[in-house]
Enzyme design. Structure first.
Site, PDB file in Angstrom:
ATOM      1  N   GLU A 159      -6.480 -50.241  80.245  1.00 36.17           N
ATOM      2  CA  GLU A 159      -6.598 -50.306  81.713  1.00 36.17           C
ATOM      3  C   GLU A 159      -6.377 -48.921  82.299  1.00 36.17           C
ATOM      4  O   GLU A 159      -5.454 -48.207  81.911  1.00 36.17           O
ATOM      5  CB  GLU A 159      -5.587 -51.304  82.272  1.00 36.17           C
ATOM      6  CG  GLU A 159      -6.039 -52.734  82.016  1.00 36.17           C
ATOM      7  CD  GLU A 159      -5.034 -53.767  82.500  1.00 36.17           C
ATOM      8  OE1 GLU A 159      -3.938 -53.385  82.921  1.00 36.17           O
ATOM      9  OE2 GLU A 159      -5.368 -54.961  82.446  1.00 36.17           O
ATOM     10  N   TYR A 203      -6.533 -52.148  74.367  1.00 34.71           N
ATOM     11  CA  TYR A 203      -6.351 -52.286  75.818  1.00 34.71           C
ATOM     12  C   TYR A 203      -6.313 -50.909  76.441  1.00 34.71           C
ATOM     13  O   TYR A 203      -5.602 -50.028  75.952  1.00 34.71           O
ATOM     14  CB  TYR A 203      -5.043 -53.024  76.130  1.00 34.71           C
ATOM     15  CG  TYR A 203      -5.317 -54.336  76.821  1.00 34.71           C
ATOM     16  CD1 TYR A 203      -6.044 -54.345  78.017  1.00 34.71           C
ATOM     17  CD2 TYR A 203      -4.880 -55.542  76.306  1.00 34.71           C
ATOM     18  CE1 TYR A 203      -6.334 -55.545  78.642  1.00 34.71           C
ATOM     19  CE2 TYR A 203      -5.167 -56.742  76.932  1.00 34.71           C
ATOM     20  CZ  TYR A 203      -5.894 -56.735  78.108  1.00 34.71           C
ATOM     21  OH  TYR A 203      -6.187 -57.901  78.733  1.00 34.71           O
ATOM     22  N   THR A 207     -27.698 -52.380  85.240  1.00 36.73           N
ATOM     23  CA  THR A 207     -27.237 -52.932  83.983  1.00 36.73           C
ATOM     24  C   THR A 207     -27.618 -51.919  82.905  1.00 36.73           C
ATOM     25  O   THR A 207     -28.377 -50.972  83.169  1.00 36.73           O
ATOM     26  CB  THR A 207     -27.902 -54.276  83.648  1.00 36.73           C
ATOM     27  OG1 THR A 207     -29.313 -54.081  83.684  1.00 36.73           O
ATOM     28  CG2 THR A 207     -27.513 -55.357  84.630  1.00 36.73           C
ATOM     29  N   ASP A 260     -30.026 -50.884  93.367  1.00 37.76           N
ATOM     30  CA  ASP A 260     -29.702 -51.605  92.132  1.00 37.76           C
ATOM     31  C   ASP A 260     -30.941 -51.474  91.245  1.00 37.76           C
ATOM     32  O   ASP A 260     -31.943 -52.156  91.461  1.00 37.76           O
ATOM     33  CB  ASP A 260     -29.403 -53.067  92.479  1.00 37.76           C
ATOM     34  CG  ASP A 260     -29.098 -53.906  91.247  1.00 37.76           C
ATOM     35  OD1 ASP A 260     -29.415 -53.463  90.132  1.00 37.76           O
ATOM     36  OD2 ASP A 260     -28.558 -55.012  91.415  1.00 37.76           O
ATOM     37  N   LYS A 307     -31.310 -53.758  79.953  1.00 36.88           N
ATOM     38  CA  LYS A 307     -32.732 -54.098  80.182  1.00 36.88           C
ATOM     39  C   LYS A 307     -33.580 -52.927  79.682  1.00 36.88           C
ATOM     40  O   LYS A 307     -33.616 -52.695  78.470  1.00 36.88           O
ATOM     41  CB  LYS A 307     -32.935 -54.419  81.664  1.00 36.88           C
ATOM     42  CG  LYS A 307     -32.097 -55.620  82.132  1.00 36.88           C
ATOM     43  CD  LYS A 307     -32.418 -56.018  83.552  1.00 36.88           C
ATOM     44  CE  LYS A 307     -31.654 -57.256  83.978  1.00 36.88           C
ATOM     45  NZ  LYS A 307     -30.373 -56.979  84.638  1.00 36.88           N
ATOM     46  N   ARG A 345     -25.159 -55.181  76.587  1.00 35.30           N
ATOM     47  CA  ARG A 345     -25.028 -55.921  77.837  1.00 35.30           C
ATOM     48  C   ARG A 345     -23.880 -55.304  78.653  1.00 35.30           C
ATOM     49  O   ARG A 345     -22.747 -55.224  78.169  1.00 35.30           O
ATOM     50  CB  ARG A 345     -24.712 -57.372  77.461  1.00 35.30           C
ATOM     51  CG  ARG A 345     -24.929 -58.404  78.492  1.00 35.30           C
ATOM     52  CD  ARG A 345     -25.128 -59.737  77.830  1.00 35.30           C
ATOM     53  NE  ARG A 345     -26.476 -59.796  77.283  1.00 35.30           N
ATOM     54  CZ  ARG A 345     -27.563 -60.028  78.008  1.00 35.30           C
ATOM     55  NH1 ARG A 345     -27.470 -60.280  79.284  1.00 35.30           N
ATOM     56  NH2 ARG A 345     -28.751 -60.039  77.436  1.00 35.30           N
TER      57      ARG A 345
HETATM   58  N1  DSN Z   1     -30.718 -62.240  85.004  1.00 35.11           N
HETATM   59  C1  DSN Z   1     -31.341 -60.993  85.412  1.00 35.11           C
HETATM   60  C2  DSN Z   1     -32.810 -61.085  85.371  1.00 35.11           C
HETATM   61  O1  DSN Z   1     -33.315 -61.842  84.575  1.00 35.11           O
HETATM   62  O2  DSN Z   1     -33.495 -60.385  86.114  1.00 35.11           O
HETATM   63  C3  DSN Z   1     -30.870 -60.571  86.699  1.00 35.11           C
HETATM   64  O3  DSN Z   1     -29.488 -60.666  86.757  1.00 35.11           O
END
Ligand code: DSN
Length: 426
Positions: free
Chosen positions: A49, A47, A219, A193, A222, A228
């Site tokens: 925080e 933990y 994110t 984003d 990707k 993730r």
């Molecule tokens: N789920 C993602 C995508 O497939 O683009 C976006 O959050």
């Protein structure tokens, strides 16, 4: 306790599925083994925080080092001056930005979900559309490109406090400078984003949003090829122009407001095992070879786009600058739903997707989104794209013929044996 073979058998089944199939979901990728290994460690037990050096628990000296390393590496990846690596996902990163920048009911302006935008950019189904007054821009019907005139008109009329750029299903690059110009005119902040193209931006292969957009979120799983998760970054720190203060009523720089928005604003304990994996992934990005991966993604996407066009498929904007393409299947008399479900049977995985000005519901759609980051990680090159498209075409043109689909499934399995995935896992 005995090993939980029920769960581990299912995980093995998922590994087999990933190994044998062709993965074309534009938002998916395969991490390196060491990224996965960092996630499955004792860091999950801790933990923590708070932030490095300012935690609410004892025993944080090691996770402090891990989190600091992740932050410092991420700053180097994007030449940023500040970063927060704690958001559990891209959606959480966006929530934190809204909390740090806006009051409930403030106006925001983002790309319409039905035109390639994202749920968290103002969709009425999402916190962003429920708690803020959302306005949208779209893409042009003729070119499929972002309609910057519409964005500017809407910004001038509505005077939003936050303009959001970035998309989930847009195959072209962004004119960040143009968006910043209208934002300055109307007194708005700009958030980019970059969840989808982040790896290509990190490699210098697409326009850099950092000097034009006040705040950048992404994110990590990707095109960045990490675990993730989510991140928030600033290249230039600044004071919130809308008078949002910290809980004690003090004026703080945006970096401090964003830290407070992530914790305690909307998350509790950070996932230090995931942060460790983020640090490993950022280290891999800083390695020279990552740029070649980005270049191969773009080369593969363009080869795939050409191959689809040569077979009479209609691509929105007629092609791609990045890692994905959006295909309108109406001239092939297929819905996105039918295409996705049929391709699934042949172990070719992608997702149905609304196309701009779609006449079908989001559950059916007229299109599919196809992305190449995952197959590029598997080692595919331009020539393989032609093979992949020929298999997709064979399935789609024989969508009601089970024997053809079965034969393509066999072909897919044999084809994928050239591209081993996690051989170390046996
Ligand atoms: N789920 C993602 C995508 O497939 O683009 C976006 O959050």
């Amino acid at each position: 306790m005995q090993r939980d073979t029920v769960v581990f058998d299912l995980i093995q089944k998922e590994l087999d599925r990933q190994r044998h199939g062709i993965e074309l979901i534009a938002s998916e990728n395969f991490t390196s083994l060491q990224v996965m290994q960092a996630m499955g460690t004792v860091a999950t037990n801790k933990y923590a925080e708070g932030y490095p050096g300012k935690r609410y628990y004892g025993g944080c000296e090691v996770v402090d080092e891990i989190e600091t390393l992740a932050i410092e590496r991420l700053k180097k990846v994007f030449n940023a001056s500040w970063a927060n690596v704690q958001p559990h996902s891209g959606a959480q990163a966006n929530v934190a930005v809204f909390l740090a920048c806006l009051k409930p009911g403030d106006k925001i302006l983002g790309l319409d979900l039905s035109m390639g935008g994202h749920l968290t950019h103002g969709s009425p189904a999402n916190f962003s559309g429920k708690n803020y007054q959302a306005f949208f821009y779209g893409v042009k019907k003729d070119s499929g490109l972002v309609d910057y005139e519409h964005l500017e008109e809407t910004a001038r009329r509505e005077k939003p406090k936050l303009i959001i750029c970035g998309a989930s299903a847009y195959s072209r690059d962004w004119d960040y400078a143009r968006i910043r110009a209208v934002a300055d005119e109307v007194g708005a902040l700009v958030m980019a984003d970059i969840a989808h193209p982040a790896g290509l931006i990190a490699s210098g292969l697409l326009n850099d949003p950092f000097d034009h957009c006040h705040i950048v979120t992404s994110t990590t799983h990707k095109t960045l090829r990490g675990p993730r998760g989510g991140i928030i970054m600033l290249r230039h720190d600044f004071e919130n122009p809308f008078g949002i203060k910290d809980p004690k009523g003090n004026t703080r720089m945006m970096s401090a407001l964003l830290d407070l928005a992530v914790f305690p604003g909307m998350q509790g304990g950070p996932l230090e095992h995931v942060i460790a994996a983020k640090a490993v992934a950022f280290g891999e990005i800083l390695d020279g070879a990552f740029k070649q991966y980005g270049q191969q993604i773009i080369a593969n996407a363009q080869a795939m786009a050409t191959s689809f066009v040569n077979r009479g498929y209609q691509l929105i904007s007629n092609g791609t600058d990045n890692h994905l393409m959006l295909i309108d299947l109406r001239n092939k008399n297929l819905t996105g739903k039918k295409a996705q479900e049929t391709l699934d049977k042949a172990h070719i995985t992608l997702n149905k997707n609304a196309v701009p000005f779609d006449d079908k519901s989001p559950f059916v759609t007229s299109g599919i989104r196809v992305g190449v980051p995952a197959v590029t990680t598997r080692g595919m090159k331009e020539a393989h794209m032609e093979t992949v498209v020929s298999m997709i075409d064979k399935v789609l043109m024989n969508a009601n013929d089970a024997s053809v689909i079965e034969s393509v499934k066999t072909e897919v399995k044999a084809f994928m044996q050239q591209f081993p995935l996690y051989p170390e896992l046996g």
